[in-house]
Design a protein around this motif. Structure first.
Motif, PDB file in Angstrom:
ATOM      1  N   PRO B  10       0.923  -1.118  -0.020  1.00 26.75           N
ATOM      2  CA  PRO B  10       0.005   0.083  -0.048  1.00 26.75           C
ATOM      3  C   PRO B  10       1.037   1.235  -0.264  1.00 26.75           C
ATOM      4  O   PRO B  10       1.937   1.431   0.373  1.00 26.75           O
ATOM      5  N   SER B  12       0.783   5.147   1.386  1.00 24.39           N
ATOM      6  CA  SER B  12       0.016   5.879   2.110  1.00 24.39           C
ATOM      7  C   SER B  12       0.728   7.390   1.946  1.00 24.39           C
ATOM      8  O   SER B  12       1.878   7.566   1.746  1.00 24.39           O
ATOM      9  N   SER B  84      -8.950   7.363  -1.585  1.00 25.75           N
ATOM     10  CA  SER B  84      -8.322   6.030  -0.782  1.00 25.75           C
ATOM     11  C   SER B  84      -9.113   4.954  -1.630  1.00 25.75           C
ATOM     12  O   SER B  84     -10.243   4.659  -1.514  1.00 25.75           O
ATOM     13  N   ARG B 108      -2.922  -0.400  -3.920  1.00 23.13           N
ATOM     14  CA  ARG B 108      -3.648   0.161  -2.951  1.00 23.13           C
ATOM     15  C   ARG B 108      -3.244   1.421  -2.628  1.00 23.13           C
ATOM     16  O   ARG B 108      -2.204   1.537  -2.049  1.00 23.13           O
ATOM     17  N   SER B 110      -3.685   4.690   0.042  1.00 22.41           N
ATOM     18  CA  SER B 110      -4.591   5.321   1.349  1.00 22.41           C
ATOM     19  C   SER B 110      -3.989   6.852   1.645  1.00 22.41           C
ATOM     20  O   SER B 110      -2.854   7.131   1.688  1.00 22.41           O
ATOM     21  N   VAL B 111      -5.101   7.692   1.363  1.00 21.58           N
ATOM     22  CA  VAL B 111      -4.970   9.093   1.771  1.00 21.58           C
ATOM     23  C   VAL B 111      -5.259   9.524   3.195  1.00 21.58           C
ATOM     24  O   VAL B 111      -6.553   9.391   3.521  1.00 21.58           O
ATOM     25  N   LEU B 112      -4.256   9.869   3.879  1.00 24.27           N
ATOM     26  CA  LEU B 112      -4.601  10.049   5.387  1.00 24.27           C
ATOM     27  C   LEU B 112      -5.191  11.590   5.354  1.00 24.27           C
ATOM     28  O   LEU B 112      -4.249  12.484   5.300  1.00 24.27           O
TER      29      LEU B 112
END
Lengths: 117, 113
Positions: B10, B12, B84, B108, B110-112
């Motif tokens: 992933p 991030s 995400s 994959r 993931s945007v935090l």
């Protein structure tokens, strides 16, 4: 509905059982595709219908897999004598046209997740 | 060698970052290049497609193709938590035949917040 509908969303079965997965495409879409997506992989082509006939079934892994689309709309993917390796997400997609000018955009359903124990 | 390869992640990133997603393919017969976005437990949806080398922009998304090196990229500007998802590249020798589409395994993202 407005989108591609697939049922069931989840199916758990035992090894050796028979399974049917249903796809209801977007109204008016003549092209219908089945794909299989294993965990961590992209969709892999299984079979393509143009109207009622299977125009290309070269992706079906073996003769335990079969699909029909008798009236050119709803399609059913049938798996006989299921094996644990058949566990995957089965995706259906439809398209407005195929083989003619267009975006070629596939509209996917949410998939049927099959688990073979 | 697989026909289409992607780094699975992933990946991030913080909200607002510029995201670069990459894909390589092996067969020069592929002429059409697509990016699909797949949210968890959903089907893929088409983001963009292109058929020529160069850039194609659509809002915050830019697709870039380099046919000479068989390399395609998707850039996302000002990334949002709603971005995400898993991003699948797909290639095809022709546009309108889904049976010819070859999908990568997806990255994959993931945007935090």
């Amino acid at each position: 509905g407005a989108g591609v509908s697939q049922t069931p969303s989840n199916k758990v079965t035992e090894k050796g059982k028979y399974v049917e997965l249903r796809c209801d495409p977007i109204s008016g879409h003549t092209a219908l595709y089945w794909y299989r997506q294993s965990l961590g992989q992209g969709p892999e082509f299984l079979i393509y219908f143009q109207g009622t006939g299977a125009a290309d079934d070269s992706g079906l892994p073996n003769d335990r897999f079969f699909a029909v689309r008798p009236e050119g709309s709803v399609s059913t993917l049938k798996i006989q004598r299921t094996e644990r390796g058949d566990s995957a997400m089965y995706l259906c997609a439809s398209s407005l046209n195929s083989g003619r000018a267009g975006t070629g955009e596939l509209f996917f359903g949410e998939g049927s997740r099959l688990t073979v124990l | 060698q697989k026909e289409v390869e992607q780094d699975p992640g992933p990946l991030s990133v913080p909200e607002g970052a510029i995201v670069s997603l990459n894909c390589t393919y092996s067969n020069s017969a592929f002429q059409y290049f697509m990016w699909y976005r797949q949210y968890s437990r959903k089907g893929p949806e088409l983001l963009m497609y292109t058929y020529s080398s160069g850039n194609k922009e659509d809002g915050r998304f830019t697709a870039q193709v380099d046919k000479s090196s068989k390399y395609i990229s998707l850039f996302i500007r000002d990334s949002q938590p709603s971005d995400s998802a898993t991003y699948l590249c797909a290639v095809s020798p022709v546009l309108n035949y889904g049976q010819n589409f070859v999908f990568g395994p997806g990255t994959r993202l993931s945007v935090l917040p």
